[in-house]
Design a protein around this motif. Structure first.
Motif, PDB file in Angstrom:
ATOM      1  N   HIS A 112       0.802  -1.219   0.000  1.00 51.87           N
ATOM      2  CA  HIS A 112       0.000   0.000   0.000  1.00 51.87           C
ATOM      3  C   HIS A 112       0.839   1.275   0.000  1.00 51.87           C
ATOM      4  CE1 HIS A 112      -3.158  -2.638   2.227  1.00 51.87           C
ATOM      5  NE2 HIS A 112      -3.238  -2.790   0.932  1.00 51.87           N
ATOM      6  N   SER A 113       2.097   1.180   0.384  1.00 51.19           N
ATOM      7  CA  SER A 113       2.892   2.383   0.630  1.00 51.19           C
ATOM      8  C   SER A 113       3.030   3.250  -0.608  1.00 51.19           C
ATOM      9  CB  SER A 113       4.273   1.990   1.151  1.00 51.19           C
ATOM     10  OG  SER A 113       4.928   1.145   0.218  1.00 51.19           O
ATOM     11  N   THR A 114       3.210   2.647  -1.783  1.00 50.43           N
ATOM     12  CA  THR A 114       3.377   3.444  -3.005  1.00 50.43           C
ATOM     13  C   THR A 114       2.111   4.209  -3.333  1.00 50.43           C
ATOM     14  OG1 THR A 114       4.920   1.773  -3.823  1.00 50.43           O
ATOM     15  CG2 THR A 114       4.045   3.342  -5.417  1.00 50.43           C
ATOM     16  N   MET A 115       0.961   3.564  -3.203  1.00 56.05           N
ATOM     17  CA  MET A 115      -0.299   4.226  -3.543  1.00 56.05           C
ATOM     18  C   MET A 115      -0.648   5.308  -2.533  1.00 56.05           C
ATOM     19  SD  MET A 115      -2.528   0.968  -4.899  1.00 56.05           S
ATOM     20  CE  MET A 115      -1.696  -0.291  -3.962  1.00 56.05           C
ATOM     21  N   ILE A 116      -0.310   5.083  -1.267  1.00 55.48           N
ATOM     22  CA  ILE A 116      -0.607   6.085  -0.243  1.00 55.48           C
ATOM     23  C   ILE A 116       0.284   7.318  -0.421  1.00 55.48           C
ATOM     24  CG2 ILE A 116      -0.366   6.504   2.248  1.00 55.48           C
ATOM     25  CD1 ILE A 116      -1.560   3.808   2.749  1.00 55.48           C
ATOM     26  N   LEU A 158      -0.149  -8.019 -15.920  1.00 54.31           N
ATOM     27  CA  LEU A 158      -0.339  -8.790 -14.694  1.00 54.31           C
ATOM     28  C   LEU A 158       0.746  -9.854 -14.537  1.00 54.31           C
ATOM     29  CD1 LEU A 158      -2.108  -9.453 -12.234  1.00 54.31           C
ATOM     30  CD2 LEU A 158      -3.432 -10.983 -13.720  1.00 54.31           C
ATOM     31  N   LEU A 159       1.095 -10.536 -15.613  1.00 54.55           N
ATOM     32  CA  LEU A 159       2.145 -11.568 -15.538  1.00 54.55           C
ATOM     33  C   LEU A 159       3.484 -10.960 -15.152  1.00 54.55           C
ATOM     34  CD1 LEU A 159       1.235 -13.723 -18.676  1.00 54.55           C
ATOM     35  CD2 LEU A 159       0.779 -14.247 -16.278  1.00 54.55           C
ATOM     36  N   ALA A 160       3.792  -9.780 -15.696  1.00 53.57           N
ATOM     37  CA  ALA A 160       5.061  -9.129 -15.364  1.00 53.57           C
ATOM     38  C   ALA A 160       5.111  -8.735 -13.887  1.00 53.57           C
ATOM     39  CB  ALA A 160       5.260  -7.902 -16.248  1.00 53.57           C
ATOM     40  N   THR A 161       4.026  -8.196 -13.372  1.00 54.56           N
ATOM     41  CA  THR A 161       4.022  -7.778 -11.967  1.00 54.56           C
ATOM     42  C   THR A 161       4.000  -8.975 -11.025  1.00 54.56           C
ATOM     43  OG1 THR A 161       1.607  -7.539 -12.113  1.00 54.56           O
ATOM     44  CG2 THR A 161       2.921  -5.572 -12.418  1.00 54.56           C
ATOM     45  N   ASN A 183       9.875   0.297 -11.589  1.00 61.74           N
ATOM     46  CA  ASN A 183       8.802  -0.669 -11.821  1.00 61.74           C
ATOM     47  C   ASN A 183       8.648  -1.641 -10.651  1.00 61.74           C
ATOM     48  OD1 ASN A 183       8.106   0.323 -14.399  1.00 61.74           O
ATOM     49  ND2 ASN A 183       9.759  -0.843 -15.346  1.00 61.74           N
ATOM     50  N   PHE A 184       9.790  -2.044 -10.085  1.00 66.42           N
ATOM     51  CA  PHE A 184       9.719  -2.959  -8.947  1.00 66.42           C
ATOM     52  C   PHE A 184       9.098  -2.281  -7.732  1.00 66.42           C
ATOM     53  CE2 PHE A 184      11.751  -4.684  -5.079  1.00 66.42           C
ATOM     54  CZ  PHE A 184      11.239  -5.963  -5.131  1.00 66.42           C
ATOM     55  N   GLY A 185       9.419  -1.021  -7.490  1.00 65.97           N
ATOM     56  CA  GLY A 185       8.830  -0.301  -6.360  1.00 65.97           C
ATOM     57  C   GLY A 185       7.328  -0.132  -6.489  1.00 65.97           C
ATOM     58  N   GLY A 186       6.847  -0.036  -7.720  1.00 68.13           N
ATOM     59  CA  GLY A 186       5.403   0.128  -7.921  1.00 68.13           C
ATOM     60  C   GLY A 186       4.707  -1.132  -8.357  1.00 68.13           C
ATOM     61  N   ARG A 187       5.239  -2.283  -7.953  1.00 72.57           N
ATOM     62  CA  ARG A 187       4.709  -3.565  -8.444  1.00 72.57           C
ATOM     63  C   ARG A 187       3.267  -3.790  -8.019  1.00 72.57           C
ATOM     64  NH1 ARG A 187       8.297  -3.944  -4.497  1.00 72.57           N
ATOM     65  NH2 ARG A 187       7.955  -5.239  -2.654  1.00 72.57           N
ATOM     66  N   TYR A 188       2.906  -3.398  -6.794  1.00 66.36           N
ATOM     67  CA  TYR A 188       1.532  -3.625  -6.332  1.00 66.36           C
ATOM     68  C   TYR A 188       0.557  -2.644  -6.993  1.00 66.36           C
ATOM     69  CZ  TYR A 188       3.497  -6.720  -2.818  1.00 66.36           C
ATOM     70  OH  TYR A 188       4.152  -7.758  -2.184  1.00 66.36           O
ATOM     71  N   VAL A 189       1.033  -1.441  -7.296  1.00 63.74           N
ATOM     72  CA  VAL A 189       0.191  -0.494  -8.027  1.00 63.74           C
ATOM     73  C   VAL A 189      -0.070  -1.012  -9.433  1.00 63.74           C
ATOM     74  CG1 VAL A 189      -0.051   1.904  -8.748  1.00 63.74           C
ATOM     75  CG2 VAL A 189       1.285   1.364  -6.729  1.00 63.74           C
ATOM     76  N   ILE A 190       0.982  -1.489 -10.085  1.00 59.70           N
ATOM     77  CA  ILE A 190       0.844  -1.983 -11.451  1.00 59.70           C
ATOM     78  C   ILE A 190      -0.043  -3.229 -11.480  1.00 59.70           C
ATOM     79  CG2 ILE A 190       2.114  -2.812 -13.469  1.00 59.70           C
ATOM     80  CD1 ILE A 190       4.504  -1.194 -12.501  1.00 59.70           C
ATOM     81  N   MET A 191       0.023  -4.058 -10.429  1.00 59.60           N
ATOM     82  CA  MET A 191      -0.850  -5.225 -10.375  1.00 59.60           C
ATOM     83  C   MET A 191      -2.319  -4.812 -10.328  1.00 59.60           C
ATOM     84  SD  MET A 191      -1.123  -8.260  -7.527  1.00 59.60           S
ATOM     85  CE  MET A 191      -1.921  -7.152  -6.371  1.00 59.60           C
ATOM     86  N   MET A 192      -2.638  -3.794  -9.517  1.00 57.82           N
ATOM     87  CA  MET A 192      -4.011  -3.293  -9.466  1.00 57.82           C
ATOM     88  C   MET A 192      -4.419  -2.690 -10.807  1.00 57.82           C
ATOM     89  SD  MET A 192      -5.369  -3.750  -6.427  1.00 57.82           S
ATOM     90  CE  MET A 192      -6.597  -2.467  -6.230  1.00 57.82           C
ATOM     91  N   MET A 193      -3.492  -1.981 -11.450  1.00 57.42           N
ATOM     92  CA  MET A 193      -3.777  -1.429 -12.775  1.00 57.42           C
ATOM     93  C   MET A 193      -4.093  -2.542 -13.766  1.00 57.42           C
ATOM     94  SD  MET A 193      -0.815   1.448 -13.180  1.00 57.42           S
ATOM     95  CE  MET A 193      -0.782   2.950 -12.198  1.00 57.42           C
TER      96      MET A 193
END
Length: 388
Positions: A112-116, A158-161, A183-193
């Motif tokens: 959650h940290s990146t999105m917050i 999704l596969l990349a994340t 990209n690695f730091g925002g992996r959970y954001v990209i997964m939601m995207m």
């Protein structure tokens, strides 16, 4: 807490150094700032209480130890950095404010940290304020998906994340390049995207821009088996309405781009206006909680009036047009609402009394601008002079 003979109230409990908390980086400092109560001090001096929580490596786990240093005049941070063994700079903020908020922080999981952190670009929430980062976890990736909208590309994303998430322990211990680290730091954001893009892609019926009849046959067909007049007279409805998303027959037609672009644009307007209203409503709850009547009457109220008099009215027109099947030109309606508010709308009229409603909303929007901009600075200046 008693420091140098001065009593400080700490509303949040400083955690004991005993428990160990898992951290990712090898050296990290958490620091907080509390502004001291100047009514107990000389007005010519600036005081600051800094609570620094230092990370010490113990069996690959982090023990958070509280450190307290009372600073007078210009702060010297080298002793704090030495005790922490922290390479990151430590910044101190000094204030003459009479109120002393407690030390506080926002705790967030890695996912959650990146999105917050996105709302922090505009401003960090104060102590006990509503944090819009909670809503950003959903709204930010969903608004991205409204524009992206392809379930084929969404699956690739999704596969990349998922690869980053499954092997995050390995990547966390490695030094990555600038692009890969971002990209690695925002992996959970990209997964939601990616997940939301798959959903909106199914609605738009686009798989790498190719339509599929996933939920049944198309509702439209040719008038005869040769389909000679399909490009001139169009198709006819031969089945029931396509059950989910855009009918695949729209793709490849001459009206595809006007139809899909209009759909996506109108959806973006509705979602964007809803999100702006949510932000303003949150500001009301903040002002109500802190008892700030100035923000309620000179910020929340005029902002709601201005936003919904223009963009809220546009959202209403979009919904009415969808429900009635009207051919009204909303560009024309909104432009001439300002240029010629008293003119007859003609074929662009969507409901009875629309002219009168537009005139009232336009006047409210004009009144809301000075109401929002002028009184609040003078009232804050008056409050400041009374206090200081």
């Amino acid at each position: 807490m008693l420091v140098n003979g001065i009593q400080y109230k700490m509303k949040t409990k400083i955690p004991s150094p005993q428990p160990a908390i898992e951290m990712e980086s090898s050296s990290l400092c958490y620091y907080f700032f509390a502004r001291s109560c100047t009514n107990a001090l000389e007005s010519s001096k600036r005081r600051l209480v800094a609570v620094v929580r230092c990370r010490h490596r113990t069996n690959h786990r982090a023990a958070l130890s509280p450190w307290l240093q009372h600073l007078q005049g210009r702060a010297t941070v080298s002793p704090v950095q030495q005790c922490c063994d922290c390479a990151a700079p430590i910044h101190f903020i000094s204030s003459r404010q009479k109120t002393a908020p407690p030390c506080w922080m926002i705790l967030a999981r890695r996912r959650h940290s990146t999105m917050i952190s996105y709302p922090d670009v505009g401003g960090v929430a104060k102590y006990q304020e509503v944090n819009p980062g909670v809503y950003t976890i959903v709204t930010f990736p969903f608004l991205f998906a409204v524009m992206f909208g392809d379930w084929g590309h969404g699956i690739c994303l999704l596969l990349a994340t998922l690869y980053f998430i499954i092997r995050e322990k390995k990547f966390s211990s490695q030094k990555l390049g600038d692009i890969l680290e971002m990209n690695f730091g925002g992996r959970y954001v990209i997964m939601m995207m990616a997940l939301f893009s798959i959903y909106t892609g199914l609605i738009y019926n686009e798989f790498f821009s190719i339509p599929f009849e996933l939920f049944g046959p198309s509702a439209y067909g040719c008038r005869d088996p040769s389909c000679r007049d399909a490009s001139t007279t169009g198709l006819i409805k031969v089945h029931s309405t396509y059950p989910f998303g855009v009918d695949p027959k729209w793709h490849g037609t001459r009206s595809e781009l006007p139809f899909l672009n209009s759909l996506k644009m109108k959806m973006s307007i509705l979602l964007g206006v809803s999100q702006m209203n949510l932000g303003i409503i949150l500001s009301y709850y903040n002002a109500k909680y802190f008892g700030n009547d100035i923000n309620i009457w000179y910020q929340f109220v005029p902002q709601m009036i201005f936003l919904n008099s223009l963009f809220g009215y546009l959202s209403l027109l979009i919904i009415v047009k969808w429900c009635t099947g009207s051919q009204a030109d909303l560009y024309h309606v909104m432009i001439y609402m300002f240029l010629s508010p008293t003119d007859d709308l003609g074929e662009n009229q969507l409901f009875v009394g629309q002219n009168l409603l537009q005139l009232v909303l336009l006047l409210l929007a004009l009144v809301a601008v000075p109401w929002m901009l002028l009184p609040k600075p003078f009232l804050l200046k008056k409050q400041h002079e009374e206090v200081y």
